[in-house]
Each structure stands twice: as structure tokens, then as C-alpha cells.
Design a protein around this motif. Structure first.
Motif, PDB file in Angstrom:
ATOM      1  N   LYS A 166     -24.490  47.594  40.509  1.00 28.07           N
ATOM      2  CA  LYS A 166     -25.298  46.421  40.126  1.00 28.07           C
ATOM      3  C   LYS A 166     -26.314  46.083  41.220  1.00 28.07           C
ATOM      4  CE  LYS A 166     -22.364  44.035  36.758  1.00 28.07           C
ATOM      5  NZ  LYS A 166     -21.595  45.208  36.351  1.00 28.07           N
ATOM      6  N   TRP A 167     -25.927  46.237  42.478  1.00 32.96           N
ATOM      7  CA  TRP A 167     -26.834  45.965  43.594  1.00 32.96           C
ATOM      8  C   TRP A 167     -28.010  46.933  43.566  1.00 32.96           C
ATOM      9  CZ3 TRP A 167     -28.913  42.796  46.712  1.00 32.96           C
ATOM     10  CH2 TRP A 167     -29.416  43.144  47.972  1.00 32.96           C
ATOM     11  N   PHE A 168     -27.725  48.209  43.387  1.00 31.72           N
ATOM     12  CA  PHE A 168     -28.794  49.209  43.341  1.00 31.72           C
ATOM     13  C   PHE A 168     -29.664  49.038  42.103  1.00 31.72           C
ATOM     14  CE2 PHE A 168     -26.054  52.319  46.012  1.00 31.72           C
ATOM     15  CZ  PHE A 168     -26.421  51.640  47.169  1.00 31.72           C
ATOM     16  N   GLU A 169     -29.045  48.616  41.016  1.00 31.55           N
ATOM     17  CA  GLU A 169     -29.820  48.358  39.787  1.00 31.55           C
ATOM     18  C   GLU A 169     -30.813  47.215  40.031  1.00 31.55           C
ATOM     19  OE1 GLU A 169     -29.029  47.019  35.145  1.00 31.55           O
ATOM     20  OE2 GLU A 169     -27.331  47.567  36.424  1.00 31.55           O
ATOM     21  N   PHE A 170     -30.348  46.169  40.726  1.00 31.31           N
ATOM     22  CA  PHE A 170     -31.206  45.033  41.066  1.00 31.31           C
ATOM     23  C   PHE A 170     -32.377  45.481  41.947  1.00 31.31           C
ATOM     24  CE2 PHE A 170     -32.211  41.693  44.221  1.00 31.31           C
ATOM     25  CZ  PHE A 170     -32.740  40.740  43.366  1.00 31.31           C
ATOM     26  N   LEU A 171     -32.092  46.437  42.858  1.00 34.37           N
ATOM     27  CA  LEU A 171     -33.125  46.930  43.778  1.00 34.37           C
ATOM     28  C   LEU A 171     -33.961  48.050  43.160  1.00 34.37           C
ATOM     29  CD1 LEU A 171     -31.009  47.079  47.072  1.00 34.37           C
ATOM     30  CD2 LEU A 171     -32.689  45.339  46.435  1.00 34.37           C
ATOM     31  N   LYS A 172     -33.641  48.391  41.901  1.00 36.23           N
ATOM     32  CA  LYS A 172     -34.343  49.475  41.189  1.00 36.23           C
ATOM     33  C   LYS A 172     -34.207  50.824  41.912  1.00 36.23           C
ATOM     34  CE  LYS A 172     -37.620  46.637  38.619  1.00 36.23           C
ATOM     35  NZ  LYS A 172     -36.799  45.416  38.732  1.00 36.23           N
ATOM     36  N   ILE A 173     -33.015  51.060  42.476  1.00 36.83           N
ATOM     37  CA  ILE A 173     -32.689  52.362  43.068  1.00 36.83           C
ATOM     38  C   ILE A 173     -31.930  53.160  42.009  1.00 36.83           C
ATOM     39  CG2 ILE A 173     -31.345  53.564  44.849  1.00 36.83           C
ATOM     40  CD1 ILE A 173     -31.755  51.093  46.641  1.00 36.83           C
ATOM     41  N   PRO A 174     -32.451  54.300  41.573  1.00 35.98           N
ATOM     42  CA  PRO A 174     -31.781  55.050  40.511  1.00 35.98           C
ATOM     43  C   PRO A 174     -30.397  55.542  40.950  1.00 35.98           C
ATOM     44  CG  PRO A 174     -33.695  56.271  41.351  1.00 35.98           C
ATOM     45  CD  PRO A 174     -33.678  54.950  42.036  1.00 35.98           C
ATOM     46  N   SER A 175     -29.377  55.058  40.279  1.00 40.78           N
ATOM     47  CA  SER A 175     -28.005  55.407  40.663  1.00 40.78           C
ATOM     48  C   SER A 175     -27.095  55.215  39.463  1.00 40.78           C
ATOM     49  CB  SER A 175     -27.529  54.520  41.822  1.00 40.78           C
ATOM     50  OG  SER A 175     -27.486  53.156  41.398  1.00 40.78           O
ATOM     51  N   SER A 176     -25.872  55.674  39.605  1.00 40.88           N
ATOM     52  CA  SER A 176     -24.898  55.503  38.519  1.00 40.88           C
ATOM     53  C   SER A 176     -23.502  55.432  39.112  1.00 40.88           C
ATOM     54  CB  SER A 176     -24.995  56.677  37.539  1.00 40.88           C
ATOM     55  OG  SER A 176     -24.152  56.464  36.435  1.00 40.88           O
ATOM     56  N   LYS A 197     -30.700  58.856  42.661  1.00 42.74           N
ATOM     57  CA  LYS A 197     -30.754  58.956  44.122  1.00 42.74           C
ATOM     58  C   LYS A 197     -29.344  59.171  44.656  1.00 42.74           C
ATOM     59  CE  LYS A 197     -32.558  58.868  48.217  1.00 42.74           C
ATOM     60  NZ  LYS A 197     -33.422  59.964  48.651  1.00 42.74           N
ATOM     61  N   CYS A 198     -28.393  58.465  44.033  1.00 35.57           N
ATOM     62  CA  CYS A 198     -26.994  58.691  44.408  1.00 35.57           C
ATOM     63  C   CYS A 198     -26.075  58.341  43.247  1.00 35.57           C
ATOM     64  CB  CYS A 198     -26.601  57.908  45.661  1.00 35.57           C
ATOM     65  SG  CYS A 198     -26.387  56.137  45.401  1.00 35.57           S
ATOM     66  N   VAL A 199     -24.913  58.954  43.267  1.00 39.42           N
ATOM     67  CA  VAL A 199     -23.823  58.560  42.372  1.00 39.42           C
ATOM     68  C   VAL A 199     -22.824  57.794  43.222  1.00 39.42           C
ATOM     69  CG1 VAL A 199     -21.868  59.398  41.025  1.00 39.42           C
ATOM     70  CG2 VAL A 199     -24.109  60.435  40.725  1.00 39.42           C
ATOM     71  N   ILE A 200     -22.427  56.618  42.719  1.00 40.73           N
ATOM     72  CA  ILE A 200     -21.470  55.772  43.433  1.00 40.73           C
ATOM     73  C   ILE A 200     -20.113  56.053  42.835  1.00 40.73           C
ATOM     74  CG2 ILE A 200     -20.867  53.397  44.026  1.00 40.73           C
ATOM     75  CD1 ILE A 200     -24.051  53.154  42.805  1.00 40.73           C
ATOM     76  N   SER A 201     -19.194  56.545  43.646  1.00 41.16           N
ATOM     77  CA  SER A 201     -17.968  57.078  43.070  1.00 41.16           C
ATOM     78  C   SER A 201     -16.740  56.738  43.895  1.00 41.16           C
ATOM     79  CB  SER A 201     -18.080  58.607  42.956  1.00 41.16           C
ATOM     80  OG  SER A 201     -16.897  59.159  42.437  1.00 41.16           O
ATOM     81  N   SER A 239     -30.758  63.764  47.185  1.00 42.47           N
ATOM     82  CA  SER A 239     -29.795  62.920  46.481  1.00 42.47           C
ATOM     83  C   SER A 239     -28.423  63.093  47.110  1.00 42.47           C
ATOM     84  CB  SER A 239     -29.749  63.298  45.000  1.00 42.47           C
ATOM     85  OG  SER A 239     -29.389  64.664  44.844  1.00 42.47           O
ATOM     86  N   GLY A 240     -27.520  62.148  46.802  1.00 45.45           N
ATOM     87  CA  GLY A 240     -26.205  62.215  47.435  1.00 45.45           C
ATOM     88  C   GLY A 240     -25.145  61.444  46.684  1.00 45.45           C
ATOM     89  N   ILE A 241     -24.009  61.287  47.358  1.00 39.58           N
ATOM     90  CA  ILE A 241     -22.858  60.575  46.791  1.00 39.58           C
ATOM     91  C   ILE A 241     -22.470  59.461  47.748  1.00 39.58           C
ATOM     92  CG2 ILE A 241     -20.451  60.756  46.037  1.00 39.58           C
ATOM     93  CD1 ILE A 241     -20.961  63.767  45.560  1.00 39.58           C
ATOM     94  N   LEU A 242     -22.230  58.283  47.189  1.00 36.95           N
ATOM     95  CA  LEU A 242     -21.743  57.150  47.956  1.00 36.95           C
ATOM     96  C   LEU A 242     -20.313  56.876  47.504  1.00 36.95           C
ATOM     97  CD1 LEU A 242     -23.614  53.978  48.989  1.00 36.95           C
ATOM     98  CD2 LEU A 242     -21.429  53.700  47.822  1.00 36.95           C
ATOM     99  N   TYR A 243     -19.363  57.053  48.414  1.00 36.38           N
ATOM    100  CA  TYR A 243     -17.949  56.873  48.073  1.00 36.38           C
ATOM    101  C   TYR A 243     -17.500  55.439  48.360  1.00 36.38           C
ATOM    102  CZ  TYR A 243     -17.087  61.856  47.376  1.00 36.38           C
ATOM    103  OH  TYR A 243     -17.096  63.141  46.887  1.00 36.38           O
ATOM    104  N   THR A 244     -16.791  54.878  47.398  1.00 37.87           N
ATOM    105  CA  THR A 244     -16.198  53.547  47.570  1.00 37.87           C
ATOM    106  C   THR A 244     -14.682  53.675  47.419  1.00 37.87           C
ATOM    107  OG1 THR A 244     -16.274  53.001  45.220  1.00 37.87           O
ATOM    108  CG2 THR A 244     -18.231  52.486  46.522  1.00 37.87           C
ATOM    109  N   GLY A 245     -13.986  52.596  47.759  1.00 30.41           N
ATOM    110  CA  GLY A 245     -12.519  52.649  47.723  1.00 30.41           C
ATOM    111  C   GLY A 245     -11.918  52.331  46.370  1.00 30.41           C
ATOM    112  N   THR A 246     -12.619  51.549  45.544  1.00 32.45           N
ATOM    113  CA  THR A 246     -12.042  51.099  44.274  1.00 32.45           C
ATOM    114  C   THR A 246     -13.068  51.170  43.144  1.00 32.45           C
ATOM    115  OG1 THR A 246     -12.724  48.785  44.572  1.00 32.45           O
ATOM    116  CG2 THR A 246     -10.595  49.435  45.540  1.00 32.45           C
ATOM    117  N   ARG A 247     -12.580  51.111  41.931  1.00 31.60           N
ATOM    118  CA  ARG A 247     -13.472  51.085  40.767  1.00 31.60           C
ATOM    119  C   ARG A 247     -14.357  49.849  40.778  1.00 31.60           C
ATOM    120  NH1 ARG A 247      -9.522  52.766  35.667  1.00 31.60           N
ATOM    121  NH2 ARG A 247      -8.628  54.640  36.613  1.00 31.60           N
ATOM    122  N   VAL A 248     -13.780  48.714  41.195  1.00 27.35           N
ATOM    123  CA  VAL A 248     -14.556  47.468  41.249  1.00 27.35           C
ATOM    124  C   VAL A 248     -15.751  47.639  42.180  1.00 27.35           C
ATOM    125  CG1 VAL A 248     -14.499  45.047  41.987  1.00 27.35           C
ATOM    126  CG2 VAL A 248     -12.594  45.990  40.666  1.00 27.35           C
TER     127      VAL A 248
END
Length: 329
Positions: free
Chosen positions: A249-259, A283-287, A233-242
Motif C-alpha cells: 500500500k505504501w509503494f502504491e501510494f508512492l506510485k512505485i510499481p510493486s506487488s 520494481k520489486c515484489v514484496i514477499s 528489479s528485486g525482491i523485498l522480504y518481510t516477516g509476515t503477510r500483514v
């Protein structure tokens, strides 16, 4: 106390076999009442350098930390080892924080984590005069320096407290990201008789990759195809809250367990996500960098940045969440 005697206590209390040489050097100096600046890589075990002396001292060790998630994580671990530890932070009610401060004044707490901004609170200022302080720790000490990548004025006020402490009361400042200029600034502020211990900041178990894409859509497609192929498992870093919401939502659509995780979430939700990450629920936390340095999970296997971080030092700190068990990441 010699190293052999100390390692018997280490095994009994912390369930660890031995100290690294630099850890023991630091602890020896702390036990002698010295002031130390420890600059070591992420995942080195800097927290043990103050947690171990804290259990030997009679009073309360106060740790100034800017990271609420890290405070919670370390308090939970210490409590699981039957070490009395608490944290005071803005996500708790005033009544909870007051009770913890009263317990510290009464000598019921061995290790107390607190946010630097708390120094502006009159209750806390008064409490420090009544507390039996055994040691003061400044975690993420690069925040003291105006030359640091994350300067915070509240950290300057910690120095005011440090300079009022009696001679012989140990002070430890720790960081993984002090340049020589930042090191010199911290040393100047902490006064004379400061020992500086600088280790090797390289992480040999890391492999770094750049994936070239032509658009934001291609990033999403690449992640959709490859994320589940990555180990652990891991962390996916993004630049903004949006962005955290878009990827969630993309990972939810693909049924990839994430938050998705960001500073806009309430404390209860953030704690639930942190706990889920620790238990490999995702699988990952998007943060955003709100998760930043606040998680100490030894087996995070990958870190993905979807945008360039604020600076190379921010990048070093954020990838430093991975591979703390020294396994390939």
C-alpha cells in the motif's frame, strides 16, 4: 560419452556453450549410475546436473522439490526447449495431477517434478511401481536432515524410496546450504558408495549493506526515497503477510510499481505475480519467504530484508535469488 560430445548436445538442446568443471564431474558420475550429493552455491546451475542426464536416459527422471514456484518455472523453461516436463502439486486439480501421472507411466514425460508430500498419496505410490524410472533427484536435500535449517519429515520418506531402488539407478541430491553435520547426516541416510561434491559457496558478485533506522516508519521513508534509485528489479522480504500488505500500500501510494506476494494468495494470483516479476513488470515484489527459493530469474539486482531472517542459512538462500547472471548485485 566424453565432455566434448556432451557439450555439443548441451549447445543444441539447452543453448549453453559449456559445463562448469563441477557440473561435468557430477554429470559423468550420474551417467555411470552413481549416487551423488552436490553442494554448490545458489545460482551455480545445479538443475542442469540432472536435466542434462535426464534427456539422455530412456525413462522418466523424478525430481522431488518442495518449491511449487520453482517447479513451475523450470517446467516452463524445459518446455520452451522442447523437453517434455510436467509437475504434480497441490495447486493443480486432482484430475490434472492424475493425467500427468498417467502420462509419466506411459513414458510421455521425460522430467517430472513432484512435491515430497505426494509420497503419502496411494495413486503416486502405485504409479512409481509402473513407471520406467531413469533417475531420482532430491532437490533442497538439506530438508532430509534433522540438523538442516528446514527439516521436513516427508523428505525422510524419499530416502525409503531411494533405498528400494535397484543398484545402478542414479540418484542425485542437491543443496546450497548443507553444513558438514548436515552433509554427514544426508550421506549416512543415502547409504554407501555416495560421492560428495562440495564447491565454493561464496558469491563474489554480491555487496552487502546494513541501513540503520530507528523505527518502522523510518524504514518506509528510506525505501520511499531510495528504492527507485536501485538498479533493475528485486525482491523485498518481510516477516509476515500483514507486512507485505503494508509495504504494498505504501509503494502504491508512492506510485512505485510493486506487488505483494504471500502463501495466502490463490495459485492464479501467485502465478501472475511471478510472471510479472520475470517480465520486469514490477520494481520489486514484496514477499514473505513464500517466494523464497522458488524463482530463478537471472537478473534480479537487489534483495532487501526488512526484518532479520529466521537464520543465517535462510538469509544465504534468500539473497541467493540475486545476481544469478554473475553481474554485481
Amino acid at each position: 560419452m566424453n565432455r566434448q560430445e556432451a557439450e555439443i548436445i548441451l549447445q543444441r538442446t539447452f543453448k549453453l556453450n559449456r559445463f562448469y568443471d563441477e557440473q561435468w564431474t557430477t554429470i559423468e558420475k550420474i551417467l555411470k549410475g552413481e549416487r551423488v550429493l552436490l553442494i554448490e552455491k545458489t545460482g551455480f546451475g545445479k538443475s542442469l546436473c540432472f536435466q542434462f542426464p535426464a534427456i539422455l536416459h530412456k525413462g522418466t527422471t523424478v525430481i522431488f522439490s518442495p518449491l511449487i514456484a520453482l517447479m513451475r518455472d523450470q517446467v516452463k523453461k524445459l518446455n520452451s526447449l522442447s523437453i517434455s516436463a510436467k509437475c504434480v502439486n497441490s495447486e493443480q486439480t486432482p484430475e490434472e495431477n492424475s493425467q500427468i501421472i498417467n502420462d509419466a507411466k506411459a513414458g510421455k514425460i521425460k522430467i517430472l517434478y513432484i512435491a515430497p508430500e505426494r509420497q503419502e498419496n496411494s495413486e503416486w505410490i502405485e504409479a512409481t511401481r509402473q513407471m520406467n524410472l531413469s533417475m531420482v533427484v532430491v532437490d533442497e536435500a538439506h530438508c532430509i536432515s534433522v540438523w538442516g535449517h528446514d527439516f521436513r519429515p516427508a523428505f525422510r520418506r524419499i530416502i525409503n524410496l531411494v533405498n528400494l531402488l535397484p543398484k545402478g539407478l542414479p540418484v542425485l541430491a542437491t543443496t546450497a546450504t548443507a553444513t558438514k553435520k548436515v552433509e554427514a547426516d544426508i550421506a549416512e541416510q543415502m547409504g554407501s558408495n555416495l560421492s560428495i561434491i562440495r564447491g565454493n559457496l561464496m558469491r563474489d558478485n554480491f555487496k552487502l549493506f546494513v541501513i540503520k533506522v530507528n523505527s518502522e516508519d523510518e524504514k518506509l521513508i528510506w525505501l520511499g526515497k531510495n528504492l527507485l534509485q536501485l538498479p533493475g528489479s528485486g525482491i523485498l522480504y518481510t516477516g509476515t503477510r500483514v507486512d507485505t500488505e503494508i509495504y504494498s500500500k505504501w509503494f502504491e501510494f508512492l506510485k512505485i510499481p510493486s506487488s505483494g506476494y504471500n502463501a495466502g494468495l490463490d495459485a492464479e494470483t501467485r502465478i501472475a505475480i511471478e510472471n510479472g516479476l520475470m517480465k520486469n513488470q514490477w520494481k520489486c515484489v514484496i514477499s514473505t519467504n513464500a517466494l523464497g527459493m522458488g524463482i530463478d530469474k537471472p537478473d534480479i539486482r537487489f534483495i532487501i530484508h526488512t526484518q532479520i531472517p529466521q537464520s543465517p542459512i535462510h538469509y544465504y538462500q534468500e539473497i541467493g535469488r540475486a545476481g544469478r547472471d554473475n553481474q554485481p548485485s
